[in-house]
Design a protein around this motif. Structure first.
Motif, PDB file in Angstrom:
ATOM      1  N   PRO A  61       0.778  -1.249  -0.220  1.00 35.43           N
ATOM      2  CA  PRO A  61       0.007   0.131   0.173  1.00 35.43           C
ATOM      3  C   PRO A  61       0.655   1.312   0.087  1.00 35.43           C
ATOM      4  CG  PRO A  61      -0.248  -0.860   2.423  1.00 35.43           C
ATOM      5  CD  PRO A  61       0.711  -1.826   1.182  1.00 35.43           C
ATOM      6  N   PRO A  62      -0.114   2.248  -1.037  1.00 40.25           N
ATOM      7  CA  PRO A  62       1.286   3.970  -0.658  1.00 40.25           C
ATOM      8  C   PRO A  62       0.871   4.222   0.814  1.00 40.25           C
ATOM      9  CG  PRO A  62      -0.983   3.886  -1.734  1.00 40.25           C
ATOM     10  CD  PRO A  62      -1.185   2.541  -1.516  1.00 40.25           C
ATOM     11  N   ASP A  63      -0.048   4.168   1.327  1.00 41.78           N
ATOM     12  CA  ASP A  63      -0.063   4.675   3.058  1.00 41.78           C
ATOM     13  C   ASP A  63      -0.075   3.548   3.699  1.00 41.78           C
ATOM     14  OD1 ASP A  63       0.121   7.679   2.673  1.00 41.78           O
ATOM     15  OD2 ASP A  63      -1.840   7.408   1.559  1.00 41.78           O
ATOM     16  N   PRO A  64      -0.034   3.430   5.466  1.00 38.31           N
ATOM     17  CA  PRO A  64      -0.605   2.508   5.789  1.00 38.31           C
ATOM     18  C   PRO A  64      -1.484   2.373   5.892  1.00 38.31           C
ATOM     19  CG  PRO A  64       1.099   4.101   6.969  1.00 38.31           C
ATOM     20  CD  PRO A  64       0.571   4.999   5.762  1.00 38.31           C
ATOM     21  N   VAL A  65      -2.050   0.846   6.589  1.00 36.76           N
ATOM     22  CA  VAL A  65      -3.083   0.608   5.978  1.00 36.76           C
ATOM     23  C   VAL A  65      -3.913  -0.225   7.698  1.00 36.76           C
ATOM     24  CG1 VAL A  65      -5.392  -1.335   5.756  1.00 36.76           C
ATOM     25  CG2 VAL A  65      -3.553  -0.123   3.642  1.00 36.76           C
TER      26      VAL A  65
END
Length: 247
Positions: A61-65
Motif C-alpha cells: 500500500p502507498p500509505d499505512p493500512v
C-alpha cells in the motif's frame, strides 16, 4: 497533544515491589496476563512488509493500512489461542507491538518517542478462511482477526531503554521447533515514527493501547495442539498453544 502518564512513578513503584518480593518466581509458577493494565484498542497494520504482501498476492500500500482488534482479543503468555468452531484455517503472524504510554494526538513524526512506553511481542492470529471469504465479497475482515484470544501479547513490556532502535530487531516464529517466520524490523515499509504520526492524526491514542506493526513473510496453517514461539529479539518470547474447538 501529550499528557504525562507518570511512567517514571510506575517504574519506581515496580522496583520497590520487586525489592520487597525477595526471590523471583519460576516462570511456571506465574499466571501471565497481557502486559498492559488497560487497552482501549489494538491498532494493527496490514501489509507492512514487502515479502508478506507478495506472499499474500497483494500490492504494497502507498500509505499505512489500519485495522483493529478489540481489547477482548488480548490474552497472555502461556495461554491457549482458541479458534472458534466456525474456522478450520488458523494462521500465525509474529509482530513487534508498540505500547503507548501517553495520551497522544496529532504528534509530529519527529517527536514519536514521546508516545512510547515500551514494546512487546504480539501474535496477530488470523482465521484465514474467514478472512479470504470476506475479501472475496469485499467485506471488512475484522472478525477474522478479532475473536477472543486472537491477540496474544507479552510476556513482558520492554521499556524504551531496552530497545534503543525498534527499526533494527529480529523477529522469528517457530511452531513445534520449526522456524516459519524470520525477518528484521528494518524491512518495514512504514517505520514506527511514521505509524505513530499517522495513527495519531485525528485519533487519540491512550496509555496501554497497542500498535501491532505488521507481520513478515512465512505465514502458514496451524493444527490443533501446535505450540507457537513468537520472538522479538531484546523484547521476549511469547508462547501459546493452539486449540481448535472443532477438534
Amino acid at each position: 497533544m501529550l499528557a504525562h502518564y507518570g511512567l517514571e512513578r510506575l517504574t519506581e513503584e515496580a522496583d520497590r515491589r520487586w525489592a520487597a518480593a525477595g526471590e523471583l518466581l519460576a516462570e511456571g509458577d506465574v499466571l501471565f496476563e497481557p502486559p498492559v493494565a488497560t487497552c482501549t484498542k489494538v491498532c494493527c497494520l496490514a501489509l507492512n512488509y514487502v515479502a508478506h504482501a507478495e506472499e499474500s498476492g497483494l500490492e504494497v500500500p502507498p500509505d499505512p493500512v489500519l485495522f483493529f482488534k478489540p481489547p477482548s482479543a488480548l490474552t497472555g503468555h502461556n495461554r491457549p489461542v482458541v479458534a472458534p468452531a466456525r474456522t478450520r484455517h488458523l494462521e500465525h503472524e509474529v509482530e513487534l507491538a508498540v505500547v503507548i504510554g501517553s495520551v497522544t494526538r496529532d504528534l509530529p513524526q519527529e517527536r514519536w518517542r514521546e508516545a512510547v512506553a515500551g514494546y512487546t511481542v504480539l501474535n496477530d492470529m488470523t482465521a484465514r478462511d474467514l478472512q479470504l471469504t470476506n475479501i472475496a465479497h469485499n467485506q471488512p475482515w475484522d472478525q477474522a482477526k478479532g475473536f477472543d484470544t486472537f491477540a496474544p501479547a507479552g510476556p513482558y513490556l520492554a521499556t524504551v531503554d531496552e530497545v534503543p532502535d525498534p527499526q533494527d530487531v529480529e523477529l522469528t516464529l517457530e511452531v513445534d521447533g520449526e522456524v516459519r517466520q524470520r525477518a528484521n524490523t528494518k524491512q518495514m515499509v512504514f517505520g514506527v515514527p511514521r505509524l505513530i504520526a499517522d495513527l495519531s492524526d485525528g485519533m487519540t491514542l491512550l496509555p496501554g493501547d497497542l500498535i501491532a506493526t505488521g507481520t513478515v513473510a512465512g505465514i502458514a496453517p496451524l493444527k490443533h495442539g501446535d505450540v507457537m514461539r513468537a520472538t522479538v529479539a531484546g523484547v521476549g518470547t511469547l508462547v501459546n498453544e493452539v486449540v481448535f474447538r472443532s477438534a
